[in-house]
Design an enzyme around this catalytic site. Structure first.
Site, short mmCIF file in Angstrom:
data_model
loop_
_atom_site.label_atom_id
_atom_site.label_comp_id
_atom_site.label_asym_id
_atom_site.label_seq_id
_atom_site.Cartn_x
_atom_site.Cartn_y
_atom_site.Cartn_z
N HIS A 114 0.80 -1.23 0.00
CA HIS A 114 0.00 0.00 0.00
C HIS A 114 0.83 1.28 0.00
O HIS A 114 0.25 2.37 -0.03
CB HIS A 114 -0.96 -0.01 1.19
CG HIS A 114 -0.28 -0.11 2.53
ND1 HIS A 114 -0.95 0.12 3.71
CD2 HIS A 114 1.00 -0.41 2.90
CE1 HIS A 114 -0.12 -0.04 4.73
NE2 HIS A 114 1.05 -0.36 4.25
N HIS A 115 2.16 1.18 0.05
CA HIS A 115 3.00 2.39 0.01
C HIS A 115 3.50 2.71 -1.40
O HIS A 115 4.23 3.69 -1.58
CB HIS A 115 4.21 2.23 0.93
CG HIS A 115 3.87 2.07 2.38
ND1 HIS A 115 2.97 2.88 3.03
CD2 HIS A 115 4.31 1.17 3.31
CE1 HIS A 115 2.87 2.49 4.29
NE2 HIS A 115 3.66 1.46 4.47
N ALA A 116 3.13 1.89 -2.39
CA ALA A 116 3.57 2.17 -3.76
C ALA A 116 2.66 3.21 -4.40
O ALA A 116 1.44 3.07 -4.41
CB ALA A 116 3.55 0.88 -4.58
N GLN A 155 -0.20 3.91 7.56
CA GLN A 155 -1.22 4.39 6.64
C GLN A 155 -0.94 3.96 5.21
O GLN A 155 0.21 3.94 4.75
CB GLN A 155 -1.30 5.92 6.68
CG GLN A 155 -2.59 6.45 6.04
CD GLN A 155 -2.39 7.59 5.06
OE1 GLN A 155 -1.29 7.82 4.58
NE2 GLN A 155 -3.45 8.30 4.77
N ASN A 157 -0.66 5.14 2.28
CA ASN A 157 -0.51 6.42 1.59
C ASN A 157 -0.52 6.30 0.07
O ASN A 157 -1.11 7.11 -0.63
CB ASN A 157 0.75 7.14 2.08
CG ASN A 157 2.02 6.32 1.92
OD1 ASN A 157 1.99 5.10 1.79
ND2 ASN A 157 3.16 6.99 1.95
#
Length: 293
Positions: A114-116, A155, A157
């Site tokens: 989920h940070h990509a 998070q 992001n």
């Protein structure tokens, strides 16, 4: 008929003592092998990756070689082997989403990156498998409205940024407020938690968040089930017990069953004192959701 679990042995790449211990993937797969049919993921096409990422970034990933600045931001010793692992993980989440639409649940022993972002990777995440899977199924006309339930300690992001302004995707992230990423991107709903938050307070906030997700009436949920919310995690500061994590997963599962929303489960983060600790927690999540099929 056994539930299907998507996993590739090529997910296990030697990161040379990195806190992200990829050994957890094989440990989870072996723990579930008696209960599931293991299915290898297909590699996604370049066009699949372009659904969520820019061409420059996709071509860097496909080449297996990043600049020093790109690798530093990603925080991984990038290589062709790591590139393949991350691409296969995208294929795994796409396949899990397909399984979810077929049977009500898809199980991925990987994913949750989920940070990509669209044009770069960071936080150990090279490609956003969550975003690609949703956009792929939407492009095929299989879904319109989707939601992301992201319960990793960090998070989501990159996911929030990719879907910013998208009226057909609801992004819900419940995470610790004072840790990475330092700058948060706005999700449809962000619930920020103080360090030390324990089982009872977490569960109460989660119930309200899940209500907002279900009010959106998604046709598919992708669940980022990070276990770095555990009280002994090395990178998180929350205080969920193992029972609390199972209660969290049960709340998501029951909400999906009650509202008849298919769910694709991805593992997300987990940085226990040993890979065996992290694998035990991930395996418990997948076993719980396997009972939906």
């Amino acid at each position: 008929m056994k539930p299907r679990l998507i996993y590739s042995p090529r997910y296990d790449v030697d990161y040379d003592g990195h806190v992200f211990a990829t050994k957890k993937f094989s440990l989870v797969a072996e723990a579930l092998r008696p209960f599931v049919e293991i299915v290898e993921p297909p590699e996604p096409s370049r066009d699949d990756l372009l659904l969520a990422h820019g061409a420059v970034w996709v071509d860097k990933i496909l080449s297996g070689h990043l600049s020093a600045a790109d690798a530093s931001r990603l925080e991984l010793p990038f290589s062709p082997e790591i590139s393949l692992a991350h691409r296969l993980s995208v294929g795994g989440t796409i396949l899990a989403a397909r399984h979810a639409l077929e049977t009500g649940v898809g199980l991925h022993c990987g994913g949750g990156s989920h940070h990509a972002f669209r044009d770069h990777g960071e936080g150990y995440c090279a490609l956003n498998d969550i975003a690609v899977a949703i956009l792929k199924l939407r492009a095929e006309g299989k879904i319109k409205r989707a939601a992301v339930v992201d319960l990793d300690v960090h998070q989501g992001n990159g996911t929030a940024a990719i879907f910013a302004g998208d009226p057909d995707t609801f992004t819900f992230s419940m995470h610790q407020a004072d840790i990475y990423p330092e700058v948060k991107n706005r999700s449809s709903l962000d619930v920020e938690l103080l360090p030390g938050t324990g089982d009872a307070e977490y569960y109460d906030k989660l119930r309200h968040g899940l209500k907002a997700v279900m009010d959106f009436k998604p046709e598919l949920i992708v669940y980022q089930a990070g276990v770095d919310v555990w009280e002994r995690d090395q990178l998180g500061g929350l205080s969920l017990t193992e029972r609390g994590i199972l209660d969290r997963d049960t709340a998501v599962r029951e909400a999906c069953l009650l509202h008849r929303v298919p769910v694709a489960v991805t593992l997300g983060g987990g940085y226990g004192p040993a890979p065996e600790d992290t694998a035990r927690l991930h395996a418990a999540t997948l076993k719980l959701f396997a009972r939906m099929s």
